[in-house]
Enzyme design. Structure first.
Site, PDB file in Angstrom:
ATOM      1  CG  ASN A 124      -1.714   1.032   1.290  1.00  0.00           C
ATOM      2  OD1 ASN A 124      -2.424   1.558   0.317  1.00  0.00           O
ATOM      3  ND2 ASN A 124      -1.949   1.921   2.505  1.00  0.00           N
ATOM      4  CG  HIS A 143      -0.400   5.940   4.816  1.00  0.00           C
ATOM      5  ND1 HIS A 143      -1.837   5.980   4.996  1.00  0.00           N
ATOM      6  CD2 HIS A 143      -0.060   6.679   5.968  1.00  0.00           C
ATOM      7  CE1 HIS A 143      -2.310   6.609   6.114  1.00  0.00           C
ATOM      8  NE2 HIS A 143      -0.991   7.271   6.488  1.00  0.00           N
ATOM      9  CB  SER A 162       5.341   5.395   4.148  1.00  0.00           C
ATOM     10  OG  SER A 162       5.758   6.230   4.833  1.00  0.00           O
ATOM     11  CG  ASP A 178      -2.114   2.876   7.183  1.00  0.00           C
ATOM     12  OD1 ASP A 178      -2.470   2.191   6.153  1.00  0.00           O
ATOM     13  OD2 ASP A 178      -3.143   4.095   7.654  1.00  0.00           O
TER      14      ASP A 178
END
Ligand code: GRF
Length: 182
Positions: A101, A103, A130, A139
Protein backbone atom coordinates in the site's frame (compact mmCIF):
# COMPACT_ATOMS: atom_id res chain seq x y z
CA UNK A 1 10.90 -13.21 -14.39
CA UNK A 2 8.20 -10.59 -14.81
CA UNK A 3 5.79 -10.49 -11.84
CA UNK A 4 2.08 -10.12 -12.42
CA UNK A 5 0.54 -7.36 -10.31
CA UNK A 6 -3.10 -6.63 -9.49
CA UNK A 7 -4.10 -3.12 -8.38
CA UNK A 8 -7.09 -2.18 -6.22
CA UNK A 9 -8.45 1.37 -6.50
CA UNK A 10 -11.47 3.37 -5.36
CA UNK A 11 -11.07 6.63 -7.25
CA UNK A 12 -9.02 8.53 -9.80
CA UNK A 13 -6.19 6.03 -9.54
CA UNK A 14 -3.31 8.39 -10.26
CA UNK A 15 -0.94 6.05 -8.42
CA UNK A 16 -2.33 3.11 -10.41
CA UNK A 17 -1.58 5.05 -13.62
CA UNK A 18 2.00 5.63 -12.47
CA UNK A 19 2.41 1.93 -11.73
CA UNK A 20 1.03 0.99 -15.16
CA UNK A 21 3.24 3.52 -16.96
CA UNK A 22 6.36 2.24 -15.19
CA UNK A 23 5.63 -1.46 -15.83
CA UNK A 24 8.32 -3.35 -17.71
CA UNK A 25 10.73 -6.18 -17.07
CA UNK A 26 10.11 -6.25 -13.30
CA UNK A 27 6.31 -6.37 -13.35
CA UNK A 28 3.21 -6.16 -15.52
CA UNK A 29 -0.23 -5.04 -14.38
CA UNK A 30 -2.63 -7.93 -15.03
CA UNK A 31 -5.81 -6.61 -13.39
CA UNK A 32 -7.25 -3.38 -11.97
CA UNK A 33 -10.21 -3.89 -9.62
CA UNK A 34 -12.43 -1.49 -7.69
CA UNK A 35 -15.22 -1.37 -5.16
CA UNK A 36 -16.57 1.60 -7.15
CA UNK A 37 -17.95 0.86 -10.64
CA UNK A 38 -17.63 4.57 -11.53
CA UNK A 39 -13.99 4.91 -10.42
CA UNK A 40 -12.29 7.07 -13.06
CA UNK A 41 -9.22 4.88 -12.94
CA UNK A 42 -11.16 1.84 -14.20
CA UNK A 43 -12.00 3.57 -17.48
CA UNK A 44 -8.39 4.61 -17.94
CA UNK A 45 -7.11 1.08 -17.23
CA UNK A 46 -9.58 -0.48 -19.68
CA UNK A 47 -8.41 2.00 -22.34
CA UNK A 48 -4.87 0.68 -21.83
CA UNK A 49 -6.12 -2.83 -22.55
CA UNK A 50 -5.86 -3.97 -18.93
CA UNK A 51 -8.50 -6.34 -17.54
CA UNK A 52 -10.77 -4.56 -15.05
CA UNK A 53 -13.35 -5.60 -12.50
CA UNK A 54 -15.78 -3.61 -10.36
CA UNK A 55 -17.67 -5.08 -7.43
CA UNK A 56 -19.77 -2.70 -5.33
CA UNK A 57 -21.30 -5.44 -3.17
CA UNK A 58 -20.77 -6.50 0.42
CA UNK A 59 -17.18 -6.96 1.56
CA UNK A 60 -17.21 -10.75 1.71
CA UNK A 61 -18.71 -11.02 -1.79
CA UNK A 62 -16.44 -8.34 -3.18
CA UNK A 63 -13.29 -9.89 -1.75
CA UNK A 64 -14.29 -13.35 -3.02
CA UNK A 65 -14.77 -11.87 -6.51
CA UNK A 66 -11.45 -10.01 -6.32
CA UNK A 67 -9.63 -13.08 -5.03
CA UNK A 68 -10.96 -15.28 -7.85
CA UNK A 69 -10.19 -12.69 -10.55
CA UNK A 70 -6.70 -12.01 -9.18
CA UNK A 71 -5.88 -15.72 -9.14
CA UNK A 72 -7.37 -16.22 -12.63
CA UNK A 73 -5.14 -13.39 -13.87
CA UNK A 74 -2.10 -15.10 -12.34
CA UNK A 75 -1.48 -12.19 -9.97
CA UNK A 76 1.36 -12.66 -7.50
CA UNK A 77 1.44 -9.25 -5.81
CA UNK A 78 -1.41 -6.83 -5.04
CA UNK A 79 -0.82 -3.07 -4.94
CA UNK A 80 -3.41 -0.93 -3.15
CA UNK A 81 -3.61 2.50 -4.77
CA UNK A 82 -6.19 4.72 -3.11
CA UNK A 83 -8.32 1.69 -2.21
CA UNK A 84 -10.52 3.17 0.50
CA UNK A 85 -11.87 -0.04 2.06
CA UNK A 86 -10.42 -2.06 4.88
CA UNK A 87 -9.50 -5.55 3.72
CA UNK A 88 -10.71 -8.42 5.87
CA UNK A 89 -8.17 -10.31 7.98
CA UNK A 90 -9.06 -13.37 5.94
CA UNK A 91 -8.18 -11.70 2.61
CA UNK A 92 -4.93 -10.30 4.05
CA UNK A 93 -4.02 -13.74 5.40
CA UNK A 94 -4.59 -15.36 2.01
CA UNK A 95 -2.21 -12.86 0.39
CA UNK A 96 0.12 -12.57 3.39
CA UNK A 97 3.26 -10.60 2.62
CA UNK A 98 2.11 -9.98 -0.97
CA UNK A 99 -0.04 -6.84 -0.59
CA UNK A 100 1.56 -3.39 -0.71
CA UNK A 101 0.00 0.00 0.00
CA UNK A 102 1.05 3.61 -0.39
CA UNK A 103 0.19 5.89 2.50
CA UNK A 104 0.58 9.69 2.40
CA UNK A 105 2.66 10.13 5.57
CA UNK A 106 6.05 9.25 6.95
CA UNK A 107 4.92 6.12 8.77
CA UNK A 108 4.73 5.35 11.64
CA UNK A 109 3.43 8.94 11.83
CA UNK A 110 -0.21 9.64 10.94
CA UNK A 111 -1.79 6.29 10.22
CA UNK A 112 -5.36 6.51 8.91
CA UNK A 113 -7.03 9.54 7.31
CA UNK A 114 -6.35 13.31 7.13
CA UNK A 115 -2.60 12.82 7.25
CA UNK A 116 -1.66 16.14 5.62
CA UNK A 117 -3.83 18.28 7.90
CA UNK A 118 -2.49 16.44 10.94
CA UNK A 119 1.15 16.97 9.88
CA UNK A 120 0.53 20.72 9.37
CA UNK A 121 -1.37 21.04 12.67
CA UNK A 122 1.51 19.35 14.49
CA UNK A 123 3.93 21.98 13.16
CA UNK A 124 6.01 19.39 11.29
CA UNK A 125 8.60 20.75 8.87
CA UNK A 126 8.39 17.79 6.53
CA UNK A 127 5.83 15.30 5.29
CA UNK A 128 5.98 12.52 2.76
CA UNK A 129 4.73 9.11 1.82
CA UNK A 130 5.48 5.48 2.61
CA UNK A 131 5.09 2.21 0.74
CA UNK A 132 4.47 -0.61 3.20
CA UNK A 133 3.45 -4.24 3.38
CA UNK A 134 -0.22 -4.62 4.33
CA UNK A 135 -0.95 -6.58 7.49
CA UNK A 136 -4.12 -7.02 9.56
CA UNK A 137 -3.24 -3.86 11.50
CA UNK A 138 -3.97 -0.58 9.63
CA UNK A 139 -0.89 1.08 8.05
CA UNK A 140 1.43 -0.91 10.35
CA UNK A 141 3.30 -3.40 8.12
CA UNK A 142 6.98 -3.23 7.20
CA UNK A 143 7.90 0.06 5.50
CA UNK A 144 9.67 -0.67 2.22
CA UNK A 145 10.41 2.87 1.09
CA UNK A 146 9.68 6.52 1.87
CA UNK A 147 9.98 9.88 0.14
CA UNK A 148 10.05 13.23 1.96
CA UNK A 149 8.75 16.65 1.00
CA UNK A 150 9.15 19.89 2.97
CA UNK A 151 6.10 21.51 4.52
CA UNK A 152 6.18 25.14 3.35
CA UNK A 153 4.87 28.23 5.15
CA UNK A 154 1.25 28.75 4.09
CA UNK A 155 0.75 25.11 3.06
CA UNK A 156 -2.81 23.82 3.33
CA UNK A 157 -3.78 20.17 3.41
CA UNK A 158 -4.59 20.51 -0.31
CA UNK A 159 -1.32 22.12 -1.43
CA UNK A 160 0.68 19.66 0.65
CA UNK A 161 -1.31 16.67 -0.63
CA UNK A 162 -0.59 17.75 -4.20
CA UNK A 163 3.17 17.88 -3.61
CA UNK A 164 3.16 14.59 -1.72
CA UNK A 165 1.15 12.95 -4.51
CA UNK A 166 3.81 13.97 -7.06
CA UNK A 167 6.47 12.06 -5.11
CA UNK A 168 4.09 9.11 -4.55
CA UNK A 169 4.05 8.70 -8.32
CA UNK A 170 7.78 8.05 -8.49
CA UNK A 171 8.19 6.23 -5.16
CA UNK A 172 5.54 3.54 -5.67
CA UNK A 173 6.77 2.14 -9.03
CA UNK A 174 10.38 1.99 -7.86
CA UNK A 175 9.55 0.28 -4.55
CA UNK A 176 7.20 -2.18 -6.29
CA UNK A 177 9.85 -3.06 -8.91
CA UNK A 178 12.40 -3.62 -6.16
CA UNK A 179 9.95 -5.68 -4.08
CA UNK A 180 9.03 -8.08 -6.88
CA UNK A 181 12.66 -8.69 -7.81
CA UNK A 182 14.06 -9.17 -4.29
C1 GRF B 1 -3.06 8.89 -2.30
O1 GRF B 1 -2.87 10.02 -1.49
C2 GRF B 1 -2.53 7.68 -1.59
O2 GRF B 1 -1.39 7.96 -0.82
C3 GRF B 1 -3.67 7.31 -0.70
O3 GRF B 1 -4.83 7.59 -1.43
C4 GRF B 1 -4.54 8.56 -2.43
C5 GRF B 1 -4.88 7.92 -3.75
O4 GRF B 1 -4.76 8.74 -4.84
N1 GRF B 1 -3.53 5.93 -0.27
P1 GRF B 1 -4.91 8.13 -6.30
O5 GRF B 1 -6.26 7.45 -6.38
O6 GRF B 1 -3.78 7.17 -6.51
O7 GRF B 1 -4.83 9.30 -7.23
Amino acid sequence: MTARVGILISGRGSNMQSLVRAAGDAYRVALVASDKPDAAGLTWAAEQGIATLAHPGKRADREAAFDAALRDAGVEVIALAGYMRLLSDDFVARWAGRILNIHPSLLPLYKGLDTHARAIAAGDVEAGCSVHVVTEELDAGEVLGQARVPILPGDTAETLAERVLAVEHSLYPSVLAEFVTR
